[in-house]
Motif scaffolding. Sequence first.
Motif, mmCIF file in Angstrom:
data_model
loop_
_atom_site.group_PDB
_atom_site.id
_atom_site.type_symbol
_atom_site.label_atom_id
_atom_site.label_comp_id
_atom_site.label_asym_id
_atom_site.label_seq_id
_atom_site.Cartn_x
_atom_site.Cartn_y
_atom_site.Cartn_z
ATOM 1 N N TYR A 93 0.877 -1.242 -0.025
ATOM 2 C CA TYR A 93 0.049 0.031 -0.043
ATOM 3 C C TYR A 93 0.629 1.226 -0.013
ATOM 4 C CZ TYR A 93 -3.461 3.503 1.770
ATOM 5 O OH TYR A 93 -4.119 4.565 2.197
ATOM 6 N N SER A 94 1.871 1.458 1.039
ATOM 7 C CA SER A 94 2.631 2.460 1.233
ATOM 8 C C SER A 94 3.462 2.629 -0.350
ATOM 9 C CB SER A 94 3.357 2.811 2.291
ATOM 10 O OG SER A 94 4.351 1.557 2.328
ATOM 11 N N GLU A 95 3.836 1.490 -0.954
ATOM 12 C CA GLU A 95 4.700 1.417 -2.076
ATOM 13 C C GLU A 95 3.851 2.046 -3.305
ATOM 14 O OE1 GLU A 95 8.106 -0.525 -2.893
ATOM 15 O OE2 GLU A 95 7.292 -1.793 -4.434
ATOM 16 N N ARG B 189 1.210 4.067 -3.152
ATOM 17 C CA ARG B 189 0.970 5.400 -2.621
ATOM 18 C C ARG B 189 2.330 6.296 -3.114
ATOM 19 N NH1 ARG B 189 0.221 7.645 2.419
ATOM 20 N NH2 ARG B 189 1.593 6.031 3.161
ATOM 21 N N LYS B 190 3.232 5.796 -2.857
ATOM 22 C CA LYS B 190 4.651 6.621 -2.843
ATOM 23 C C LYS B 190 4.958 6.715 -4.375
ATOM 24 C CE LYS B 190 9.504 6.621 -1.627
ATOM 25 N NZ LYS B 190 10.537 5.617 -0.706
ATOM 26 N N PRO C 60 7.355 -5.896 -0.772
ATOM 27 C CA PRO C 60 7.280 -4.602 -1.337
ATOM 28 C C PRO C 60 7.052 -3.599 -0.049
ATOM 29 C CG PRO C 60 5.355 -5.856 -1.432
ATOM 30 C CD PRO C 60 6.545 -6.712 -1.248
ATOM 31 N N GLY C 61 7.640 -2.180 -0.275
ATOM 32 C CA GLY C 61 7.143 -1.235 0.469
ATOM 33 C C GLY C 61 8.570 -1.112 1.197
ATOM 34 N N ASP C 62 8.929 0.239 1.315
ATOM 35 C CA ASP C 62 10.173 0.533 2.231
ATOM 36 C C ASP C 62 9.571 0.621 3.693
ATOM 37 O OD1 ASP C 62 12.636 1.440 2.897
ATOM 38 O OD2 ASP C 62 12.361 3.476 2.679
ATOM 39 N N ASP D 156 8.806 4.105 4.764
ATOM 40 C CA ASP D 156 7.398 4.453 4.312
ATOM 41 C C ASP D 156 6.209 3.889 5.315
ATOM 42 O OD1 ASP D 156 8.450 5.743 2.173
ATOM 43 O OD2 ASP D 156 8.400 3.986 0.689
ATOM 44 N N VAL D 157 6.560 2.855 5.629
ATOM 45 C CA VAL D 157 5.437 1.878 6.087
ATOM 46 C C VAL D 157 5.436 2.493 7.635
ATOM 47 C CG1 VAL D 157 4.612 -0.141 7.509
ATOM 48 C CG2 VAL D 157 5.648 0.049 5.190
ATOM 49 N N GLY E 226 3.541 5.994 7.444
ATOM 50 C CA GLY E 226 2.208 5.749 7.347
ATOM 51 C C GLY E 226 1.689 7.038 6.502
#
Lengths: 531, 336
Positions: free
Chosen positions: A411-413, A415-416, B55-57, B60-61, B64
């Motif tokens: 989700y955050s990826e 969004r980014k 996925p996702g840094d 970033d998580v 929020g």
Amino acid sequence: MAVLAAACGGTDTAARESAQPVSGGSLTWGVETEPTTLNPHLNGQSNTHLMLRNVFESLLARTTEGGFVGWLATGHEISPDGLTYTFPLREGVKFTDGNPLTATAVARNFTTMQDVSYSGGWSAGPLSHLAAVTARDERTVVFTLKDPYAPFLDFAAGFPLISPAAWDKPQLKAGGPEIAGTGPFVLDRYVKGQELHFRKNPDYNWAPQSAKHQGPAYLDEVTYRFLPESSVRTGALTSGQVDLIEGVSGNDAALFRDNPDFTYSTGLNNGSPYTLYWNATFGPATDERVRKALNNSVDVNAVLQSIYRGERTRGWGIASSVDTLFYDKSIEGTYGADKAAANRLLDEAGWTAKDSDGFRTKDGQRLTIELVQAQSTVRDQREVLLQAVQAQAKQNAGIDLKLSYVDLGTYSELRKKNAFGSIANSDTITGGIDIENHWYPPTPLGTLNYSRATDPELSTWLRAAASTTDTAERAKQYAQLQRFAIVDKAYGLPLYIPENQIATGAHVYGAGYRPYKQLPENAYDIWVDRG
Amino acid sequence: MTTEAIAPEVVTAAVDSRRDARGGTATRIVLRLITGLGVLWGATTLSFLGVRLAPGDTVDVLLGEQQRTPEVEAAIRAEWGLDSPAVVQYARYLWNVAHGDFGRSYVLQRPVSEVIGSQAGPTSALTGAALLVALVFAVVVATSTAQRRRSRAIANAVELALVSTPSFWLGIVLLSVFSFQLKIFPVAANKGLSALVLPALALGLSLGAVISQVLRDGLERALDEPFAVTVRSWSVSENALRLRHGLRHAALPAVTLTGWLVGGLLGGAVIIEEVFGRPGLGRVTVEAVLAQDLPVVLAVAILSAFVYVVISTLVDLLYLWLDPRLRRDARNGERR
């Protein structure tokens, strides 16, 4: 489940109205959500504040009409230039660890919050306007702002205050029994995954003017039992194993409503409705006509009726309809549910061909909008609601609304990288701060700006609203923004206003909702009469 | 796992040296421990890699929906040690884990060892009780219905129903009847034995049904073997034959299966904990995965690997205890 109610004994409703408050006793409250952290500064789960608010209090309380009344501060004063906020503190208030409530203690709550290594960026929006917070004397807190910022009052007045002794505790960020507040209850036990237990603060004598009584709480003890499964909460209440539950599914509501053995009440949340924000900078929804077609393709009333059986309230605008200060009702009925318009708009936008599955296409590309939602935020049958919306978009306009439930990392990826067609979201922030979060440009202020709208008008209205403390003038600015964002530009499709439900056994009195904020109130005014 | 144990070789006449057998067993245990450590290291490394590649840094998580400024980002990186290269983070993590430090939960803001420690007890109690339910169910049903046509058919139907019932639904049904209606057991929480009964039944019955089917099958084969005729001819009662002699022969496949299924109990515990509002590792894990709370996810992965290693070692040792023929095989194996 319907058979469960039969097991309970009867009570007289007439007796209920004449009942006098009774001090003493204990109460068990079945709740849906367990707090991730018990530190109220760092906890963003609005559904857990009914527990945390037993311990932590604020400078001012709200009235139902949106006004402010004294609590830990006796009042407030804003300088004519809108830059200085002064709060005189009430005499004789003590934290439950024995520390007095002083202006220094209050100021430290805010200065520590400005330290990102403590706050991790929480509340950064309102705090970015704060130049300094000082103790003018033992009893007076003074905030100095960098620029006039009207939403600051809502933020500062409602900010939960913790004891100065807390700052040195190793468990500061996790919170827990060693972090004291000034509230009517003291947290004395936390069993992770199971319950929170509070006991009465016998010295408590500073309830807000809006409370239904003064002095210590009625109850000696309150236990909050974490019961994530809604049918289990219902069964626990009908079998008398808990006294009160929060979060009643639409199917179970009929069990408690108009049943003399129980009380049932709902409270619409303040803040922003549950809205599908269309990303205006990615994919087909960059075209305003496509966004308008999306809004027209869904008959929101019909969808809500079929999914929630009339138990949910339609949202129309950027604010909840219970927001007496800022909601402009005139938007209702001005858009949406127009199948012909939806198809005409899509034809105009060039989505004229259809593929074998019945979806519209342009240059061989299907008209697909990917709606992304973090799995952890799916609740209240929203997955079913979204399926119904998806079906209507397909049936009425040939739009492929693709639903993706993802983990928080994905989700955050997305969004980014700005690689999403739509994000669905609701929030319970008040005071216009939610409106700023949704409608300022995404960086740095619009942290919830999922439509990625950057029209300069939006910022102009927001700045105009924030620079005056005249509520009517602010409401006027937000009303213009609302019409522009939802009707003229179709940046989002508001679906419904989230709500809380409370059901209690007939022996429980005084449970209700926090004025204006509209989240379930703490246990201060509750008493039990087991007769 | 050692499937060849199910069909052991024909016993050859050999002098069974107890000393040799013990030596073989000891070597086997030492080997198991070494491979066990290897498995743990592998699990740690793979989990670490896995969460890195997800996925996702992390920043970033953790951010929020807060404002992203360089200061906030730097503060987060510094606080969680995300500012050093991945290799350094890995080495530091291994070092810390070897010293029993699993870091601090991003979301819960508490030491992971404290979170896991407080939740492991309720989960062990639940899985232990469920295992007991499963074993008692399996042994009772299998021994009483093997080779008895009518009761066998009924047991088969019941087992099939239990296996195909989702534990979520079974839990709700048990709660509705025994807690909400009859009020015999409390709805939730982790207080006392009575609160353990319904969750253990909900989790254990379907497991018991699977084991029971395998156990009965083994028992029926055993009862057809010549030794059963011999034992019967000693006028030993049918029950004694089944319990004392048959069960031991029939147990190996069931033991293998049980060991394998116990590891999966943690997965079932997730749902049961949610339904019954019990504390436990299952719920903690699901929440950690959804929120990308990596320190907790890693610790749970390592813990599960540890549990699997321990159980499969125990199962292997149990074989040796159950079937003396395997002890000799172990010794012969060494000499080969």
